[in-house]
Enzyme design. Structure first.
Site, PDB file in Angstrom:
ATOM      1  N   CYS A  18       0.396  -1.602   0.109  1.00 18.86           N
ATOM      2  CA  CYS A  18       0.283   0.015   0.138  1.00 18.86           C
ATOM      3  C   CYS A  18       0.906   1.145   0.173  1.00 18.86           C
ATOM      4  CB  CYS A  18      -1.062  -0.019   0.994  1.00 18.86           C
ATOM      5  SG  CYS A  18      -2.283  -1.267   1.397  1.00 18.86           S
ATOM      6  N   SER A  19       1.691   1.334   1.074  1.00 22.35           N
ATOM      7  CA  SER A  19       2.731   2.289   0.870  1.00 22.35           C
ATOM      8  C   SER A  19       3.541   2.664  -0.312  1.00 22.35           C
ATOM      9  CB  SER A  19       3.645   2.239   2.312  1.00 22.35           C
ATOM     10  OG  SER A  19       4.625   2.580   2.109  1.00 22.35           O
TER      11      SER A  19
END
Length: 163
Positions: A55-56
């Protein structure tokens, strides 16, 4: 999720339909609705949590790719993360071109876009592109949350929608 099936709550969004409305909150705890972005092309990324590796990396990638978008494009990343955590994460990562929004209160986005994971109350990884008229022009439900979306296809859909 990690090779195990999960239940997604809500309808599966299809290309050609009007984008469903939703209400989430921004990092200042203010409500935001789809209508707040009317007239813009939207790239909406649904992610489980900004504090995870994929996600990062996804949010950083879309932040970098957004540099090539025109002023009428908005990139939104929506997760169940608390707004405070989103603000802290964006500051630490130097995210300036992505608007992070939290669905933690009502899961309104997740249930409207079919990304709410029932078993974990997280959002599944998905990408949607919405044109200026509010029509969905691109959809990708990523089959495994540990996989990245197709960045090139999503960016191409944004570019097509801005023509």
């Amino acid at each position: 999720m990690f090779g195990k099936p999960v239940t997604l709550v809500g309808p599966k969004i299809e290309v050609g339909q009007q984008a469903p409305d939703f209400t989430v909150v921004d990092t200042g705890l203010q409500p935001k609705r789809l209508a707040d972005f009317k007239g813009h092309v939207l790239l909406i990324a649904s992610v489980p949590s900004l504090d995870t590796g994929v996600c990062s990396a996804e949010t950083r990638t879309f932040n970098e790719r957004a540099a090539s978008f025109g002023p009428d494009v908005r990139v939104l990343t929506i997760s169940m993360d608390l707004p405070f955590a989103q603000k802290r994460w964006c500051g630490a990562e130097g995210i300036e071109r992505v608007v992070t929004l939290s669905d933690h209160k009502e899961a309104a986005f997740g249930t409207a876009y079919g990304t709410l994971i029932k078993e974990h109350r997280l959002l599944a990884r998905a990408v949607f592109v919405v044109d200026r008229q509010g029509q969905v022009t691109y959809v990708e439900y990523v089959p495994e949350v540990t996989q990245h979306p197709d960045y090139d296809a999503a960016v191409a859909a944004v570019q097509q929608a801005t023509r």
